[in-house]
Motif scaffolding. Structure first.
Motif, PDB file in Angstrom:
ATOM      1  N   GLN A  91      38.175  40.817  31.694  1.00  0.00           N
ATOM      2  CA  GLN A  91      36.787  40.453  31.972  1.00  0.00           C
ATOM      3  C   GLN A  91      36.536  40.383  33.480  1.00  0.00           C
ATOM      4  OE1 GLN A  91      34.902  40.368  29.361  1.00  0.00           O
ATOM      5  NE2 GLN A  91      33.080  40.100  30.620  1.00  0.00           N
ATOM      6  N   SER A  92      37.484  39.827  34.208  1.00  0.00           N
ATOM      7  CA  SER A  92      37.276  39.646  35.650  1.00  0.00           C
ATOM      8  C   SER A  92      37.249  40.985  36.381  1.00  0.00           C
ATOM      9  CB  SER A  92      38.375  38.750  36.237  1.00  0.00           C
ATOM     10  OG  SER A  92      39.557  39.494  36.414  1.00  0.00           O
ATOM     11  N   ARG A  93      37.843  42.003  35.768  1.00  0.00           N
ATOM     12  CA  ARG A  93      37.852  43.307  36.430  1.00  0.00           C
ATOM     13  C   ARG A  93      36.651  44.160  36.045  1.00  0.00           C
ATOM     14  NH1 ARG A  93      41.832  46.285  34.620  1.00  0.00           N
ATOM     15  NH2 ARG A  93      42.645  44.810  33.098  1.00  0.00           N
ATOM     16  N   ARG A  94      35.962  43.740  34.968  1.00  0.00           N
ATOM     17  CA  ARG A  94      34.833  44.531  34.483  1.00  0.00           C
ATOM     18  C   ARG A  94      33.755  44.672  35.536  1.00  0.00           C
ATOM     19  NH1 ARG A  94      34.933  45.679  29.061  1.00  0.00           N
ATOM     20  NH2 ARG A  94      36.209  44.112  28.018  1.00  0.00           N
ATOM     21  N   GLY A  95      33.317  45.865  35.769  1.00  0.00           N
ATOM     22  CA  GLY A  95      32.174  46.060  36.655  1.00  0.00           C
ATOM     23  C   GLY A  95      32.527  45.922  38.123  1.00  0.00           C
ATOM     24  N   THR A  96      33.747  45.452  38.428  1.00  0.00           N
ATOM     25  CA  THR A  96      34.070  45.267  39.842  1.00  0.00           C
ATOM     26  C   THR A  96      34.783  46.498  40.394  1.00  0.00           C
ATOM     27  OG1 THR A  96      36.197  44.313  39.276  1.00  0.00           O
ATOM     28  CG2 THR A  96      34.377  42.786  39.597  1.00  0.00           C
TER      29      THR A  96
END
Ligand code: SF4
Lengths: 499, 274
Positions: free
Chosen positions: A409-414
């Protein structure tokens, strides 16, 4: 997410100190795997202690009830931690102890240094403690001209060898007897040059070495296994008695303890004193249990301090699905049964906390955002042995999966370019989200035969799957999927019935 | 009884003979087998790798496929997939805040069984030779997979069924409860540790002297078999369903003849299912 714990700010304050790995787990693990001696030592030690634990646990008819009770007590503590801490502080202070609060490793280290200076000392003896390792206290003190001597035998071995511990209970588990003898001969100034590697001789050498320290030290530093809120009592559980020497001989005693170690009352010890020794050393009862409540005039240390350490614990507490990692009583049972730990050893995990508990606790305390610590929750095959072994029933596999989802989740979109795994998972989700699409893809599978040689094995795959084919073949896909076979079979039946 | 077969993605695509063996066993016991066509995968791979968003459509598809069909119980020849259906689907629904899906997931999970659990606890199979005509005159060993052993608490159910197959000799596997190192994407992300675990598992298998290792999870068997094949050990793997389905008339391939999914699939396909 609740925001009420310990007056916690909206953005959690993460821990610092020896909680970060320097490199991703697979990289560190690969290096450690090449160390044959380490693997042999670890395999032998973990198997011995594992069997011992199983034997003594099997003796108790109410082991599962005890685990339940331990787990329930810890859950209750987490639910009202601020209140219990206040109660503890009140009782500890009323009996002459002094409490210090430390938000992170840096604050805790400074407090301890100042207390040692106030006592006019530049040498301290130490009781084995995970909390002081977590904050890197020994290194910090050394930088400030204070020598800290570990008194636990295994901890002493690691310290003398300028090495890092690799197990929370048996820090020198990765060394065998003859290696230890060599370290003693090299590092102990007045050791008998004819020292052999029999355990009794090694223990004797260490005892002689330590005795001088015990008798001269003005300050001792300890951790604590438990703190009892209703009486303001601290407890240390150990096997060798060296801890008790530190806890009773010096004038000043400084304890560093994570806030999660609290238990509501003295009577709660009953359960934990059964759970801990059996889970950790496979003993029915540990040889030494020291309990102290503030200062007793004319007996034992006259200056008694406690540094209560947060260092990311509030952040872990705020994570509802990860919180129970704070139930951990540091028994080490999970690492002794972990097949990954058994092969990589503790150093691969980088942080003070190795093994299954380390794989969840470190990222919970530091946050999942650092790339290196984000690799820790993947350091498990999710076999579940740790959950079965844990005396306080921490569902480690479930928390591992939760932290993996946090990582994804923390890597999503980043990220500008998604990783191969991200792409593969997305594609698989599309395909496996419908039986029709799955059937279509399966029709193409027999093409996989092209990748297989005449012996019908696939021996080399590209990309993220390359690691698989380094040591494993894949069978060539079959000519027909089950789904296809079923459809044909039932078509025939259907048409036969019609005819 | 009407039994819905959940073939699981890996069995469906790679080991169809295991699903066909499952059907054959259930039909021999006089039950009606249906195959909900909408099924694809339990979503375990996505869930365990932390791809919750991507897991949702897969899990939803599974629930819809199994709701669409009328049946008494569902069965899968895989402990880990059943563990996912029973333990993870409702958790995922809860984590995305879909309480309707959670209720439906719980209902599907409650009537889904792992094959040996269904055979032992519901269908009363205690003697495979007598009740199923199982015959497999070979010396084999058996690896209990982690999810079946720990999450589903299958205990000795699979091994006990194997023991009652006529002619079969079951060699105990040293350190049987140790993980084989598969762990889904673990074997990709931590390929080296996974290989080290596999090497020990396979050394234990070789130490039994058996020429075949059976088990209840196609994925673990693919992993173990993949390592044995690379080592050139000549030891093969075969799902316990195929051994239970094996009879004198239609024997499962003997140890050594089974290589991967293809060979055994081809053999069974050749025999047909009368
Ligand atoms: S997680 Fe459980 S088993 Fe592991 S060290 Fe902590 S209490 Fe012991």
């Amino acid at each position: 997410m609740s925001s009420t714990y310990l007056g916690m700010p909206a953005v959690p304050v993460y821990g610092s100190g020896n909680l970060h790995t320097a490199e991703p787990f697979p990289v560190a693990a690969r290096r450690e795997l090449d160390n044959e001696q380490l693997r042999a030592n670890l395999g032998h030690a973990t198997h011995t202690i594992r069997d011992k634990r199983l034997r003594v646990v099997a003796e108790l008819p109410d082991w599962e009830e005890l685990r339940e009770a331990g787990s329930a007590t810890k859950a209750a503590v987490m639910a009202r931690l601020p209140e219990l801490l206040e109660q503890f502080e009140e009782n500890f202070t009323a009996r002459g102890g002094v409490i210090h609060w430390a938000r992170d490793a840096a604050e805790a280290n400074e407090i301890v240094r100042d207390l040692i200076r106030d006592a006019g000392a530049d040498e301290v003896v130490k009781v084995k403690s995970m909390a002081t390792q977590e904050i890197g206290l020994n290194e910090y003190l050394e930088e400030h001209g204070i020598s800290a001597f570990e008194t636990d035998l295994a901890e002493l071995i690691v310290q003398l060898d300028h090495d890092k511990p690799s197990h929370i209970l048996v820090p020198a588990i990765h060394k065998n007897r003859s290696q230890i003898r060599d370290i003693f001969l090299r590092e102990m100034p007045d050791v008998d040059p004819n020292l052999t590697d029999t355990p009794a001789r090694l223990a004797e050498a260490a005892r002689l070495h330590l005795r001088r320290k015990f008798l001269s030290a003005k300050v001792a530093i300890s951790g604590a296994n438990f703190a009892l809120a209703d009486t303001g009592t601290l407890a240390v559980v150990e096997s060798e008695g060296n801890g008790r020497m530190c806890l009773t001989l010096p004038e000043t005693l400084i304890t560093v303890m994570g806030v999660e170690k609290l238990l509501p009352s003295w009577t709660d010890l009953e359960v934990f004193m059964q759970l801990l020794p059996r889970s950790s050393t496979g003993e029915r009862m540990n040889p030494y249990t020291s309990l102290w409540t503030g200062v007793t005039e004319g007996d034992g240390p006259q200056n008694v301090h406690l540094v209560l350490l947060d260092n990311g614990r509030s952040a872990a507490l705020a994570d509802e699905r990860g919180r129970s990692a704070l139930h951990c009583i540091r028994c080490s049972a999970c690492m002794n049964v972990c097949p990954v730990y058994e092969r990589t050893g503790g150093h691969a995990y980088g942080s003070t906390y190795p093994g299954p508990i380390g794989a969840i606790l470190s990222p919970l305390l530091t946050g999942i955002t650092s790339e290196e610590n984000a690799s820790l929750p993947y350091a498990s095959s999710l076999c579940g042995a740790c959950y079965d072994a844990c005396p306080v029933k921490i569902n480690i596999p479930e928390i591992l999966v939760h932290l993996r989802s946090e990582d994804v989740q923390s890597r999503r979109g980043t990220k500008k370019v998604p990783g191969q795994m991200d792409v593969a998972m997305k594609a698989a989700s599309w395909m496996m989200g419908s039986g029709r699409r799955m059937a279509l893809v399966e029709k193409a599978l027999p093409l996989g035969k092209l990748a297989a040689g005449p012996d019908r094995k696939i021996k080399k795959l590209p990309g993220i799957a390359a690691g698989w084919t380094r040591s494993r073949d894949l069978p060539a896909p079959p000519a027909q999927s089950f789904r296809d076979w079923w459809a044909k079979e039932h078509e025939d039946t259907a048409s036969k019935e019609q005819a | 009884m009407k039994i819905a077969l959940f073939a699981t993605c890996i069995v469906d695509a790679m080991y169809p003979s295991t699903a066909r063996a499952t059907v054959s066993i259930l039909e021999r016991l006089g039950h009606d087998v249906v195959f909900p066509a909408g099924q694809a995968c339990c979503g375990q791979m996505h869930l365990n790798s932390g791809y919750f968003t991507e897991a949702v459509p897969v899990v939803r598809n599974h629930i819809e496929a199994f709701e669409a069909e009328e049946y008494d119980v569902a069965v899968a020849p895989s402990g880990s997939c059943v563990a996912s259906v029973k333990h993870q689907h409702a958790m995922l629904a809860r984590s995305v805040g879909d309480s309707d899906l959670e209720t439906r997931a719980t209902a599907v999970g409650a009537r889904t069984y792992e094959l040996s659990a269904l055979l032992t606890d519901v269908l009363g199979v205690t003697d495979a030779a007598a009740q199923l005509g199982s015959w497999y005159p070979h010396r084999i060993t058996y690896h209990p997979s982690c999810h079946g052993m720990r999450l589903l608490r299958l205990g000795d159910r699979q091994a006990n069924l194997l023991r009652t197959v006529e002619g079969l000799e079951l060699e105990p596997l040293p350190e049987a409860d140790q993980c084989c190192g598969f762990g889904g994407t673990f074997s990709l992300k931590n390929a080296d540790v996974s290989s080290a675990m596999l090497a020990d598992k396979n050394a234990n298998i070789a130490a039994t002297g058996a020429q075949l290792c059976s088990g209840g999870d196609a994925s673990c068997l693919m992993h173990i078999g993949g390592g044995l094949s690379r080592e050139g050990s000549g030891i093969s793997t075969l799902h316990f369903a195929e051994i239970l389905a094996s009879t004198r008339e239609h024997p499962a391939p003997p140890p050594g003849a089974v290589r991967g999914g293809s060979r055994s699939a081809a053999r069974l396909a050749g025999k047909g299912r009368q």
